[in-house]
Design an enzyme around this catalytic site. Structure first.
Site, PDB file in Angstrom:
ATOM      1  N   ARG A 235       6.858  -5.791   2.792  1.00 48.62           N
ATOM      2  CA  ARG A 235       5.917  -5.415   1.744  1.00 48.62           C
ATOM      3  C   ARG A 235       4.763  -6.410   1.760  1.00 48.62           C
ATOM      4  O   ARG A 235       4.968  -7.622   1.935  1.00 48.62           O
ATOM      5  CB  ARG A 235       6.588  -5.407   0.352  1.00 48.62           C
ATOM      6  CG  ARG A 235       7.479  -4.195   0.100  1.00 48.62           C
ATOM      7  CD  ARG A 235       6.662  -2.909   0.060  1.00 48.62           C
ATOM      8  NE  ARG A 235       7.476  -1.720  -0.185  1.00 48.62           N
ATOM      9  CZ  ARG A 235       7.976  -0.937   0.756  1.00 48.62           C
ATOM     10  NH1 ARG A 235       7.808  -1.255   2.024  1.00 48.62           N
ATOM     11  NH2 ARG A 235       8.652   0.142   0.439  1.00 48.62           N
ATOM     12  N   GLU A 264      -1.991  -1.794  -1.342  1.00 50.50           N
ATOM     13  CA  GLU A 264      -2.086  -0.424  -0.831  1.00 50.50           C
ATOM     14  C   GLU A 264      -2.277   0.591  -1.953  1.00 50.50           C
ATOM     15  O   GLU A 264      -1.459   0.663  -2.870  1.00 50.50           O
ATOM     16  CB  GLU A 264      -0.818  -0.068  -0.042  1.00 50.50           C
ATOM     17  CG  GLU A 264      -0.714  -0.745   1.307  1.00 50.50           C
ATOM     18  CD  GLU A 264       0.549  -0.345   2.051  1.00 50.50           C
ATOM     19  OE1 GLU A 264       0.902   0.851   2.043  1.00 50.50           O
ATOM     20  OE2 GLU A 264       1.199  -1.240   2.628  1.00 50.50           O
ATOM     21  N   HIS A 291       1.280   1.499   7.551  1.00 50.84           N
ATOM     22  CA  HIS A 291       2.589   1.696   6.913  1.00 50.84           C
ATOM     23  C   HIS A 291       3.393   2.785   7.615  1.00 50.84           C
ATOM     24  O   HIS A 291       3.904   3.722   6.990  1.00 50.84           O
ATOM     25  CB  HIS A 291       2.417   2.023   5.428  1.00 50.84           C
ATOM     26  CG  HIS A 291       3.583   1.543   4.600  1.00 50.84           C
ATOM     27  ND1 HIS A 291       3.442   1.010   3.344  1.00 50.84           N
ATOM     28  CD2 HIS A 291       4.921   1.507   4.858  1.00 50.84           C
ATOM     29  CE1 HIS A 291       4.628   0.677   2.852  1.00 50.84           C
ATOM     30  NE2 HIS A 291       5.532   0.968   3.760  1.00 50.84           N
TER      31      HIS A 291
END
Length: 317
Positions: A235, A264, A291
């Protein structure tokens, strides 16, 4: 929570598992992408392309559950869901299904090799500039390097296996795992700072929580070797991107590869405002992917199907 029939809206339906859709269909109506006007949606199924915040939840007053076939849930406002008594299902509810899903760890390995061997730059130099200069991209071989792994759960465990197969020395930091886990994986247990000081490459596989946000910040990145590479497929919030960008600019870090960014989808210009995106635009040694860690048909269909089964059992029962 049980209702006689549940209407399901799949917000991101592209290539969604047909078997998973069939399971949701046993609960009631299933709509793909958009629900009919004034439809009572009780179950919302999402991936990672939408932020589920209070404004979006307001559009679904009948909602009682959200299903997200993902390991992380930072795209969902969990506090707001709890306030509204909306249950959130994720892959944490079916860990048995994801134990063999290797997509994200395979990407981490790919990013690690690509960053070390300058693969994107070398390929671009040939295909776009017509050069054929091997010495510009001279690098190292993995079998002579030390890998530091932060977090040795499922994905970190995969990385231990890959690294050992490549004959790397493996160090690991994970305060939540017992000694048996380190022994099982053949990794030497170390505290965070000593690991960062010793590793040639560091790869992050921890879960993001309130107490470990910016786990790697100025102090930690300052402990890394100037040639060291940092890879993050976990993350974005685990890494202080300002500290990374500064270290790259000042040549105190060899390179950064990431499949995740800290902010994001949080605001309209989140990508161009990212410090590591800006560092990449300045030509620093940064490799970013959008991602895509779990974005393989194999992984997505398997997890979509298993999560659908869990949701069905719960909502019917």
């Amino acid at each position: 929570m049980p209702i006689q029939a549940h209407s399901t809206l799949i917000l991101e339906p592209d290539n969604y598992s047909s078997d998973a859709l069939a399971i949701y269909g046993r609960l009631g109506n299933v709509w793909l992408g958009h629900a009919p006007e004034k439809a009572a949606v009780s179950l919302l199924v999402v991936r990672l392309g939408r932020v589920i915040d209070a404004a979006l939840l307001d559009e679904f007053p009948s909602l009682c559950a959200i299903a997200s076939p993902t390991t992380g849930l930072n795209h969902i406002d969990l506090v707001e869901c709890e306030r509204r008594d909306i249950r959130v299902f994720s892959l944490a509810d079916c860990r048995d299904a994801i134990s063999k899903v290797t997509s994200t760890s395979e990407l981490a390995l790919g990013l690690m090799i690509a960053l070390l061997r300058n693969i994107p730059l070398a390929a671009e130099d040939v295909s776009r500039r017509g050069n054929w200069n091997r010495d510009v991209f001279r690098s190292r071989q993995l079998s002579r390097l030390t890998l530091g792994i932060i977090g040795i759960g499922r994905l970190g465990g995969h990385m231990c296996g890959y690294a050992r197969a490549l004959e790397m020395k493996v160090l690991a930091y994970d305060p939540y795992q017992n000694e048996e886990r380190f022994d099982e994986l053949g990794a030497s247990r170390m505290d965070l700072i000593p690991l960062l000081q010793a590793a040639d490459i560091v790869t992050v596989h921890a879960s993001l929580r309130d107490d470990n946000r910016n786990l790697l910040s100025t102090r930690e990145i300052g402990a890394m070797r100037p040639h060291a590479l940092l890879v993050n497929t976990a993350r974005g919030g685990l890494v202080d991107e300002h500290a990374v960008a500064s270290a790259l600019q000042e040549r105190r870090l060899g390179g950064y590869a990431a499949d995740v960014l800290a902010d994001e989808h949080k605001e309209p210009r989140w990508l161009e405002n990212s410090p590591v995106f800006q560092a990449a635009a300045r030509g620093l040694n940064v490799l970013l992917t959008p991602h895509i860690g779990g974005c393989t048909t194999d992984a997505m269909h398997l997890t979509e199907e298993r999560l659908a089964g869990v949701v069905y059992d719960c909502m019917e029962g």
